[in-house]
Design a protein around this motif. Structure first.
Motif, PDB file in Angstrom:
ATOM      1  N   ILE A 198       3.551  12.175 -14.726  1.00  0.00           N
ATOM      2  CA  ILE A 198       3.741  13.483 -14.080  1.00  0.00           C
ATOM      3  C   ILE A 198       2.877  13.569 -12.819  1.00  0.00           C
ATOM      4  CG2 ILE A 198       3.611  16.002 -14.354  1.00  0.00           C
ATOM      5  CD1 ILE A 198       3.961  15.657 -17.335  1.00  0.00           C
ATOM      6  N   THR A 199       3.530  13.843 -11.714  1.00  0.00           N
ATOM      7  CA  THR A 199       2.793  13.964 -10.444  1.00  0.00           C
ATOM      8  C   THR A 199       3.255  15.228  -9.723  1.00  0.00           C
ATOM      9  OG1 THR A 199       4.421  12.781  -9.100  1.00  0.00           O
ATOM     10  CG2 THR A 199       2.742  11.442 -10.200  1.00  0.00           C
ATOM     11  N   THR A 200       2.637  15.476  -8.597  1.00  0.00           N
ATOM     12  CA  THR A 200       3.023  16.650  -7.814  1.00  0.00           C
ATOM     13  C   THR A 200       3.743  16.222  -6.546  1.00  0.00           C
ATOM     14  OG1 THR A 200       2.214  18.839  -7.102  1.00  0.00           O
ATOM     15  CG2 THR A 200       0.928  16.943  -6.396  1.00  0.00           C
ATOM     16  N   PHE A 201       4.439  17.192  -5.992  1.00  0.00           N
ATOM     17  CA  PHE A 201       5.256  17.061  -4.780  1.00  0.00           C
ATOM     18  C   PHE A 201       4.559  16.282  -3.649  1.00  0.00           C
ATOM     19  CE2 PHE A 201       7.294  19.788  -1.236  1.00  0.00           C
ATOM     20  CZ  PHE A 201       8.522  19.140  -1.321  1.00  0.00           C
ATOM     21  N   GLY A 202       5.236  15.305  -3.115  1.00  0.00           N
ATOM     22  CA  GLY A 202       4.738  14.622  -1.915  1.00  0.00           C
ATOM     23  C   GLY A 202       3.498  13.797  -2.167  1.00  0.00           C
ATOM     24  N   VAL A 203       2.356  14.407  -2.000  1.00  0.00           N
ATOM     25  CA  VAL A 203       1.079  13.683  -2.085  1.00  0.00           C
ATOM     26  C   VAL A 203       0.914  12.899  -3.380  1.00  0.00           C
ATOM     27  CG1 VAL A 203      -0.116  15.203  -0.506  1.00  0.00           C
ATOM     28  CG2 VAL A 203      -0.044  15.808  -2.916  1.00  0.00           C
ATOM     29  N   GLY A 204       1.412  13.443  -4.492  1.00  0.00           N
ATOM     30  CA  GLY A 204       1.273  12.760  -5.772  1.00  0.00           C
ATOM     31  C   GLY A 204       2.354  11.731  -5.986  1.00  0.00           C
ATOM     32  N   GLU A 205       3.597  12.150  -5.844  1.00  0.00           N
ATOM     33  CA  GLU A 205       4.710  11.234  -6.123  1.00  0.00           C
ATOM     34  C   GLU A 205       4.697  10.032  -5.179  1.00  0.00           C
ATOM     35  OE1 GLU A 205       8.668  12.760  -4.946  1.00  0.00           O
ATOM     36  OE2 GLU A 205       7.648  14.523  -4.161  1.00  0.00           O
ATOM     37  N   LEU A 206       4.318  10.243  -3.916  1.00  0.00           N
ATOM     38  CA  LEU A 206       4.287   9.114  -2.982  1.00  0.00           C
ATOM     39  C   LEU A 206       3.126   8.165  -3.290  1.00  0.00           C
ATOM     40  CD1 LEU A 206       5.202  10.555   0.535  1.00  0.00           C
ATOM     41  CD2 LEU A 206       6.699   9.652  -1.246  1.00  0.00           C
ATOM     42  N   SER A 207       2.020   8.725  -3.759  1.00  0.00           N
ATOM     43  CA  SER A 207       0.903   7.854  -4.134  1.00  0.00           C
ATOM     44  C   SER A 207       1.314   6.937  -5.281  1.00  0.00           C
ATOM     45  CB  SER A 207      -0.308   8.681  -4.566  1.00  0.00           C
ATOM     46  OG  SER A 207      -0.857   9.358  -3.461  1.00  0.00           O
ATOM     47  N   ALA A 208       2.214   7.433  -6.130  1.00  0.00           N
ATOM     48  CA  ALA A 208       2.634   6.671  -7.315  1.00  0.00           C
ATOM     49  C   ALA A 208       3.760   5.697  -7.031  1.00  0.00           C
ATOM     50  CB  ALA A 208       3.075   7.648  -8.407  1.00  0.00           C
ATOM     51  N   ILE A 209       4.353   5.774  -5.856  1.00  0.00           N
ATOM     52  CA  ILE A 209       5.648   5.122  -5.617  1.00  0.00           C
ATOM     53  C   ILE A 209       5.595   3.608  -5.825  1.00  0.00           C
ATOM     54  CG2 ILE A 209       5.551   4.683  -3.120  1.00  0.00           C
ATOM     55  CD1 ILE A 209       8.252   6.112  -2.841  1.00  0.00           C
ATOM     56  N   ASN A 210       4.488   2.988  -5.470  1.00  0.00           N
ATOM     57  CA  ASN A 210       4.422   1.533  -5.646  1.00  0.00           C
ATOM     58  C   ASN A 210       4.357   1.139  -7.117  1.00  0.00           C
ATOM     59  OD1 ASN A 210       4.120  -1.243  -4.731  1.00  0.00           O
ATOM     60  ND2 ASN A 210       2.000  -1.051  -5.462  1.00  0.00           N
ATOM     61  N   GLY A 211       3.761   1.981  -7.921  1.00  0.00           N
ATOM     62  CA  GLY A 211       3.750   1.700  -9.357  1.00  0.00           C
ATOM     63  C   GLY A 211       5.134   1.827  -9.958  1.00  0.00           C
ATOM     64  N   VAL A 212       5.865   2.866  -9.556  1.00  0.00           N
ATOM     65  CA  VAL A 212       7.222   3.067 -10.071  1.00  0.00           C
ATOM     66  C   VAL A 212       8.134   1.946  -9.577  1.00  0.00           C
ATOM     67  CG1 VAL A 212       9.168   4.665 -10.183  1.00  0.00           C
ATOM     68  CG2 VAL A 212       6.841   5.561 -10.122  1.00  0.00           C
ATOM     69  N   SER A 213       7.933   1.534  -8.338  1.00  0.00           N
ATOM     70  CA  SER A 213       8.714   0.434  -7.770  1.00  0.00           C
ATOM     71  C   SER A 213       8.533  -0.843  -8.606  1.00  0.00           C
ATOM     72  CB  SER A 213       8.267   0.218  -6.323  1.00  0.00           C
ATOM     73  OG  SER A 213       9.005  -0.784  -5.694  1.00  0.00           O
TER      74      SER A 213
END
Lengths: 640, 640
Positions: free
Chosen positions: B100-115
Motif C-alpha cells: 500500500i502506497t500513496t499517490f505519486g510520491v509513494g507509488e513511483l518510489s515503489a515502481i522498480n520493486g513492482v517492475s
C-alpha cells in the motif's frame, strides 16, 4: 573495452577542441555538460552505463579557463537518492544537473526523484544507459528477454519484449524532451536539443544512450560552433519561434508602466519560476529601485531579499498571516512574476484581491492582464512573451519620478516574544521562534517535507540566504540527498547563490543547514555516508518526534502506521563511515536552552567538524501552529 | 474522520459475515486479503491512503478458524523497500501479497520493486491511495494542480493535470490488471477481479483507491458467495474461457506418456513457473515416482528436492558445469515444465539438445511439442493447456512398468576438495566451497544480485530448502527488504515451504539466511531496522568487497565509479535500533577458519540472538569462477 583515445590536442595545461575533429560520443557528452557548468554528475553504475562512465576519466576543457580539467563522479547509494542529489545540484546552481542510471532497475528507482523535478521545474538531464543497438537491431537478439527488461504482458516465451517500455512510461509525463539515441550521426545534435529543451521548459529531459554509443566517434563541430548553451539561447529561440518582436515588447512594457504609474498601492508577488529562469537578481533590482511592497509564495521563499524594507511576507491566500492578507488585499495592482498556480502555492486556490485590483501575471511564456472596474473584469493574454525580457525592459524604461505610492504603514514586522516552555522542553512553537537566530546572511537552508516546513514560511530571512525545499511535490526523504547535491554544488560554485557579496559578513563562508524529521530521514538516510565521503560541510537538524508527525496531524495521531523504528541517531555517522569520529560530531538536544546554545555556537562558527548532527527531541503529536491551521481549514472544508 | 462502524456481528471469539449485510469498503479490502491468506501488509502511509489504513485496526474473520483476527501492518522505511518486502512475502508463501502506497510520491518510489515482481511473475497487489472522487469529479477542483501530482507538460496555470498519469505509466507495462475505482457499487467486484487476474498471470495488479472510498459501504455478498479466491479458481476460469476440455487434456496426456514410454534417457527440467503456479509438490512427486533424471534452471533452483538420487544439477546452456551439459545433451526427451525463456535462464539462449531429442514444454497456457527426426523437426503447439492439469493427469495415468530408462551413470556428484588459501584469507572460491556446510534441511536462503549469486548455482541443497533471489530482473539491493518480507511470512506461516516434514530434523525451525554484497546492502540498508522492530530471526552475511565487484568483473575494476563508502558495518544494528544489543550480534570475519567455525555454530543453532550479522571480508577484485566464465564468454561474444 578500453576507451578509444580521442583526437583532442592536449598538453599539460592547455586543452583545445579542434574544428572538424572527431571525439568519442562519451567524451562529447561530458564535454558538453562541462560547457554548461556541470562539474559533478550523480548516479549509480550498472552494466549498461559502464561504457559511458569510462569517459568520466578523460581530460576535459574547462569552459572558463580553457585549461585541462576533470569531471567529478558522485556515486549515490541508490538511484532515488542520486536523483534527489541531482535535483539539489540544479536547485542551488540553477544550471542543468546530470543523473546517470542504468536500464530498468536504475532508471525506475530514480523515477520519483525525476517526477519531483518535473513538478517543480528543476533542470535535470537524466541519462539512461540502455542495451547496445547491436542487440536491439539484431533480427534475433531483439526478440530476447534481456535482464533488467520486463517481458511482454503476453506469453514472453513467444512474444518479444518492448525495448522502449521504460521510455514510454516517462515520455511527455515527467520529461520535457525524450530521445532514444539510435543514429550516431545525430547523437550530438540530440544532446544539444535536449539541453535547449530543458532550459526552455525548466524541466527534466531524458537521453537513452545505447551501451555501444559512448565509444563511437562524433564531430566536435557543435562544441566549436556553440562552445556553450545557455538559458538565454533557449529563450531567444523561443521568442524567434513565436515572432515575438522587440517593438511589441516595448509596447507591452509601456502599458504596464502606465498602469503602475497610476497605482497607489501596488504589490509585487515573486513566485517560483522567477528563480528557475534566473530572474532573482533582476526582481530584487526592480524591488529595490521602485520601493514597491513585495511578497513571496510558499514555493518562492528566499527569492527576494527579505531584508528589503518593503518586504511584507509570505502570501498564501487564506493560509497566510492575517496582517499579510490585509496588506495584500489592499493592493490596487498586483504584479505577479513567475506564477505557478497550485494547491500548495495558493493556499488551496484562495488568492483574494481587492474589488478594483488590477492583476498582471508575468510568466516565461505569457503575460496576462486582468482589470477589475466597477464589478466588471477584462482579461487580456499575450502569449509567447517572456517575463525576463519584460522585466529587463521595465528596468530600462521606468521613470521612478512617476511612481506615486501611498501605502499604509507596514505592520507585519512585529518582534515576537521568545517562547519558553515551563518544563524546558522543546516544542514546535518554541523551535520555530528560536531557530532563525542561527542564520547568518548567505546561509543555505534545506528542509524536508514535514511539520517544521510550515514554521519556516514565516521566518524572516537574512539577505542572500537561499531556501530549498520540495514544497509542492512533497516527497518525504528528498531533502537529505538533495542537501548532498547542494553541498557538492557549493564546493563546485562557492557563493553562486550570492548576487550581492557586500551583504555577507567579511570573509564569510555560507553554511549549509539541513532540517528534517525522523520519518523522512529514514527513507534516504544512507546518503549521509556520501556526505562523509565527499566531505560536505553541513549542519543537520534531525527532528526526532517518533514517527510521521505531519500524517498524525491529518489522521491517526496514535495509530501504529504512523510509528517508525526508534534509532540510535547519534551513532549513525560513525556507522556510515566516520569510524574514528574525525569528521563528524553528533549530539542529542533535549532542552530549549541547549538548543539555543547550539544554534548560537554554530552561528558563530564554533564547529570544528565537517558534519554537525543534532538530534532534537520533540513531542510526537506537537504541530507548529501553521500546520494545525491548515489541517483545521481542510477539515472545515471537508465538512462543507 | 473516524471509521464508520461496520455491520459485522462479532462477539469475543466468533466473527460472522452476514449475508446481505454491508461493510465499509476499507473493511472489505482487508477481509478479502485475509481470505487469501494475506495476514500482513506492507507499505508506507501517506495522506491519500490514511483513510484506508484506518481499517487495519478493525476486527476481521479468520478464513481458517472463523474466529476474530487482525491484520498486521509492516511499515517500511520507504516504498521501494516495502515493494521488495511484499515481493518476498509472496515468494515465500506463494500467496498474493499486498503493498500500500500513496499517490505519486509513494507509488513511483515503489515502481522498480513492482517492475521486478512483474518480470519474475510474483503475485503482488499494489493498492495506491489516490485523491477523493469529490476532487477528481468536481468541475472546479479537477482542474487544480494537486500536491503529489505532476502538472501538465503544457503551461500548468491554464491546463489541468492528468489525474491518471501514474496509472498510464504502469498499465499493461508492469501490471497485469489495473483498475481506477470510480464507482463504489463496482468496487468489491474490481477487488475480486484484480485478484483473479493476479493468480491467472502470476504478476502484480494495481488498484487505485480514492481516499473517500474506504469509508463507503459495499455489500458482503462477494465474501459470502466466494469465501476465498484461489489460484485454482483463476486457472479453472482460464480453462473454461478457452473451451479446454477434460477429454482433450486426457488425450494430450496419453500422447506425452506414449513418448515417455519410448524414451531411454528422458530428462525433466523444472523451471521458474512451476513454483509460481504452485506445482512444486506435484513435480517432486513426478520425479520421485518416475526416477527420471532432473535439472533446474537458474531461476528455479530449489524447486526440486536436490537430494533426489536423479538430480543432475543446474542447466543453463553453455554456462553450465560441463558434466551437467553432457547429461543434458544425452537426453532423448526433455520435459521442460514452467518454461521462462530469457537471457539469464538459458545461458544467453544457448540451450542445446541432442540431434534426435524430443522437447516437450509445459506451461501455464500452452503445451509445445518439438520432435527432431533425421534432421527434420516438427512443432506442435496446444494453446490454453495448463501444465498443472497435465501434470496431475500424468501422475494419475502413468504406468511406471512401461518406463524403460537406460541412463549412463550420474557423474556430477563429485565431492570437491575444501579450498584452503595459504594466507588463511577468504576468497570467493573458498567461500563457495565452505558456505553450503551451514545449511540444514528446510533452511531458506535469500541472496542478492552479485558475484556470490553465481556460486550458489552449483550448490547442492538439502531437502525442503527454499532459495529466493531476483535472478532475472537483477535489481541490486532487493534482497535485504525481500528477506524482511520472507521473515514476516515465516512468522505468519512457519513451514509453509516444507511439503515433506519428515525430511526436517526433529522439532527443527528452519533458518532464514541472507547473503548480500556491500554495494547492494547500501541501497536498502535501513530496512534492517524493520527487521529489528518485527523481531525477524535471520542470519545476515554481508560480503564486504569494497564496492560493486560484479560490475568490476564487467568493466572498470579499479574505477572510482565502482567504489562505495567504507562503512562500520558491525555497529549498524545498534544504530538502527538495537540500542542495548539484546536482539542482535554483529561480527567481522576475516579468515577462512573463523568463517567455517561460524557457519558450523549457526548450523548447530548456537545463536542466542535474533539477528546474527556477519561482515565477511573479501577481495575487491575476486570473482567466483562461474562469474568469471560468464564475463569471458560475453567478451568473446562481443569480439565476434
Amino acid at each position: 573495452m578500453a576507451p578509444v583515445s580521442s583526437n583532442l590536442t592536449n598538453t599539460a595545461n592547455s586543452y583545445d577542441l579542434q574544428m572538424n575533429d572527431s571525439i568519442t560520443f562519451g567524451h562529447y557528452i561530458f564535454q558538453r555538460l562541462l560547457s554548461l557548468g556541470t562539474k559533478s554528475v550523480f548516479g549509480v553504475p550498472g552494466d549498461f552505463n559502464l561504457p559511458l562512465l569510462e569517459y568520466l576519466y578523460d581530460d576535459f576543457q574547462s569552459p572558463d579557463t580553457k585549461e585541462k580539467t576533470s569531471i567529478r563522479w558522485v556515486g549515490g547509494c541508490n538511484e532515488l537518492n542520486s536523483a534527489y542529489s541531482a535535483d539539489g545540484y540544479s536547485r542551488y546552481t540553477n544550471k542543468i544537473s546530470c543523473l546517470i542510471t542504468t536500464f530498468g532497475v536504475g532508471e525506475l528507482s530514480a523515477i520519483n526523484g525525476v517526477s519531483g523535478s518535473f513538478a517543480e521545474n528543476i533542470k535535470v538531464l537524466h541519462i539512461v544507459g540502455v542495451p547496445s543497438t547491436k542487440i536491439t537491431e539484431s533480427p534475433v537478439q531483439k526478440n530476447w528477454n534481456l535482464h533488467h527488461l520486463v517481458p511482454s504482458m503476453d506469453c514472453p516465451n513467444f512474444n518479444p519484449p518492448n525495448h522502449n517500455v521504460y521510455h514510454d512510461m516517462i515520455k511527455d509525463k515527467i520529461s520535457c524532451s525524450t530521445h532514444i539515441l539510435s543514429d550516431i550521426t545525430k547523437a550530438a545534435d540530440m544532446v544539444d536539443q535536449v539541453i535547449l529543451d530543458i532550459y526552455k521548459y525548466s524541466r527534466p529531459g531524458y537521453l537513452f544512450v545505447p551501451s555501444n554509443f559512448p565509444d563511437m566517434l562524433v564531430s566536435t563541430k557543435n562544441l566549436i560552433d556553440r562552445p556553450t548553451i545557455t538559458m538565454d539561447d533557449a529563450l531567444a529561440l523561443n521568442s524567434i519561434d513565436s515572432n515575438f518582436s522587440l517593438s511589441h515588447m516595448k509596447d507591452l512594457t509601456r502599458r504596464i508602466l502606465k498602469i503602475l504609474y497610476k497605482s497607489e498601492t501596488p504589490a509585487v508577488v515573486c513566485d517560483m519560476l522567477v528563480d528557475r529562469y534566473g530572474g532573482k537578481k533582476l526582481i530584487n533590482e526592480f524591488i529595490n529601485r521602485t520601493k514597491i511592497r513585495n511578497f513571496v509564495t510558499p514555493l518562492s521563499k528566499s527569492t527576494i531579499d527579505e531584508t528589503n524594507e518593503n518586504y511584507v511576507g509570505l502570501y498564501n491566500g487564506k493560509q497566510s498571516n492575517a496582517k499579510v492578507i490585509e496588506h495584500f488585499e489592499n493592493s490596487d495592482l498586483v504584479l505577479h512574476y513567475g506564477v505557478f498556480s497550485n494547491e500548495v502555492n495558493t493556499g488551496v486556490y484562495s488568492h483574494s484581491y481587492g474589488p478594483n485590483t488590477t492583476l498582471i501575471q508575468l510568466n516565461p511564456t505569457y503575460l496576462r492582464v486582468v482589470e477589475y472596474e466597477n464589478g466588471h473584469h477584462s482579461e487580456l493574454i499575450y502569449r509567447d512573451v517572456n517575463f525576463l525580457h519584460i522585466l529587463k525592459q521595465l528596468l530600462k524604461d521606468i521613470d521612478l519620478s512617476k511612481l506615486n505610492f501611498k501605502y499604509q504603514p507596514l505592520a507585519t514586522r512585529v518582534k515576537q516574544e521568545t517562547i519558553e516552555n515551563s518544563d524546558g522542553k522543546i516544542t514546535q512553537a518554541s523551535l520555530g521562534q528560536a531557530f532563525p537566530s542561527t542564520f547568518n546572511p548567505g546561509d543555505i537552508l534545506v528542509a524536508d517535507t514535514g511539520a517544521f516546513q510550515f514554521s519556516i514560511r514565516d521566518f524572516v530571512f537574512h539577505s542572500q540566504m537561499k531556501y530549498i525545499t520540495q514544497g509542492f511535490y512533497l516527497s518525504i526523504g528528498m531533502a537529505l540527498p538533495c542537501a548532498l547535491g547542494v553541498g557538492v554544488a557549493m564546493q563546485d560554485y562557492p557563493l553562486e547563490h550570492v548576487y550581492d557579496k557586500s551583504k555577507l559578513p567579511k570573509n564569510y563562508t555560507p553554511r549549509l543547514i539541513l532540517c528534517e524529521g525522523d520519518g523522512a530521514a529514514q527513507m534516504t538516510v544512507q546518503e549521509l555516508s556520501t556526505m562523509i565521503r565527499e566531505k560536505i560541510s553541513i549542519e543537520i537538524y534531525l527532528w526526532n518526534n517518533d514517527g510521521y508527525t505531519i500524517e498524525r496531524a491529518i489522521m491517526g495521531p496514535t495509530r501504529s502506521y504512523n510509528d517508525i523504528a526508534a534509532w540510535n541517531w547519534t551513532t549513525l555517522l560513525n556507522s556510515f563511515g566516520d569510524i574514528n569520529g574525525k569528521l563528524t560530531n553528533s549530539v542529542t538536544i533535549e532542552t530549549q536552552s541547549d538548543l539555543v546554545a547550539k544554534l548560537k555556537d554554530l552561528k558563530e562558527g564554533d564547529n570544528n567538524k565537517c558534519i554537525e548532527f543534532m538530534e532534537v527531541m520533540l513531542g510526537k503529536v506537537d504541530y507548529p501552529p501553521q500546520l494545525q491551521q491548515m489541517v483545521n481549514d481542510q477539515k472545515k472544508g471537508a465538512k462543507k
